[in-house]
Write a protein that holds these residues in place. Structure first.
Motif, short mmCIF file in Angstrom:
data_model
loop_
_atom_site.label_atom_id
_atom_site.label_comp_id
_atom_site.label_asym_id
_atom_site.label_seq_id
_atom_site.Cartn_x
_atom_site.Cartn_y
_atom_site.Cartn_z
N ALA A 1 48.19 31.49 24.42
CA ALA A 1 48.46 31.61 25.88
C ALA A 1 47.89 32.37 26.92
O ALA A 1 47.04 31.79 27.69
CB ALA A 1 49.94 31.64 26.01
N VAL B 1 48.65 34.28 29.32
CA VAL B 1 48.83 33.93 30.72
C VAL B 1 48.84 35.09 31.66
O VAL B 1 48.76 34.78 32.95
CB VAL B 1 50.41 33.31 30.84
CG1 VAL B 1 50.59 31.83 30.33
CG2 VAL B 1 51.43 34.19 30.15
N VAL C 1 44.02 26.38 24.04
CA VAL C 1 44.94 27.00 24.22
C VAL C 1 45.99 26.55 22.86
O VAL C 1 45.82 25.42 22.76
CB VAL C 1 45.86 26.78 25.59
CG1 VAL C 1 44.85 27.47 26.70
CG2 VAL C 1 46.22 25.35 25.99
N ALA D 1 50.79 28.12 29.82
CA ALA D 1 49.71 28.07 29.93
C ALA D 1 48.82 26.84 30.22
O ALA D 1 47.75 26.68 30.76
CB ALA D 1 48.72 28.75 28.70
#
Length: 253
Positions: A115, A117, A144, A172
């Motif tokens: 991810a 993020v 991802v 993501a």
């Protein structure tokens, strides 16, 4: 050698006695002189590695149990010429280090994560940077985690993060999906076990190692710069390529 204390090799003596091996019989098997075997036993001499391995195999013993001195490995380098920096944990790495690395890329950008993020959260212009790099001819590949994959779900349990990691993978995808279809940029999802998160820009890479039971932000990061073929950098670059081949392209939307 002068001053060296010679002691009998009792482990070897016992192994030979247990198998009924004489000096002559073992010597014939490993193609040495019987007096050499006698010196191995009575004076504690160590044979050459290849001969020792053959003798140990013949006796059904572990070579290092018979001759512990052979356990010594080649000395490791104190510092790899490819190592630029190492961080105790990802949280110690300023986001600017990731952004600067990507901004400087001219030929390749590869990102392999579940991810990550934190990049978009801390630097909302990330997609613009990637578009700019692609427009200048840089090949951008983003992989991802597939939130529905078994490995992603298992990682959530291992890190005691539960379904949170699946949610972050979906987030993501929301961040990167607008890049799908942009010339020079490919976005894919992967379902592999993620041993390391990889952030590559040309001949430099930030590698976030993963540790069982530890969230990625608490795991170490090393910054590598390629220094010739066949080094650590190439190992991680090849790992990215292998995962990329298994990944599924993300559609525009």
């Amino acid at each position: 050698m002068l001053g060296e204390i010679e002691m009998p090799n009792e482990r070897l003596r016992a192994a030979m006695a247990a198998g009924g091996w004489t000096y002559a019989a073992l010597a014939d098997k490993v193609e040495v002189d019987p007096k050499s075997v006698e010196r191995w036993v009575n004076l504690g001499r160590t044979p050459r590695r290849a001969t020792a391995m053959l003798a140990a195999e013949t006796l059904g013993e572990d070579v290092h149990a018979l001759w512990p001195s052979l356990r010594q490995a080649r000395p490791a380098r104190a510092v790899s010429p490819e190592l630029v920096a190492i961080y105790d944990q990802r949280a110690d790495v300023p986001v600017s280090a990731f952004v600067d690395l990507l901004t400087q890329a001219r030929e390749h950008i590869d990102v392999l994560v579940y991810a990550a993020v934190f990049l978009h959260e801390a630097y909302p212009r990330l997609n613009e940077v990637l578009r700019e790099r692609a427009a200048d001819g840089c090949a951008v590949r983003i992989a991802v985690g597939d939130p529905d994959s078994t490995n992603v779900q298992q990682r959530g349990g291992e890190e005691r993060f539960g379904h949170g990691i699946e949610s972050r993978c979906r987030l993501a995808l929301m961040h990167y999906r607008p890049l799908a279809g942009v010339p020079g940029i490919e976005v894919r999802t992967h379902a592999t076990t993620l041993y390391n998160s990889i952030y590559r820009a040309d001949d430099q890479v930030l590698v976030n190692a993963h540790i069982w039971g530890v969230n990625a932000y608490g795991a170490p990061v090393w910054h590598l710069r390629r220094n010739g073929a066949g080094g650590m950098f190439d190992t991680y670059a090849s790992s990215f390529d292998a995962v990329w081949e298994t990944a599924t392209p993300v559609r525009e939307g």
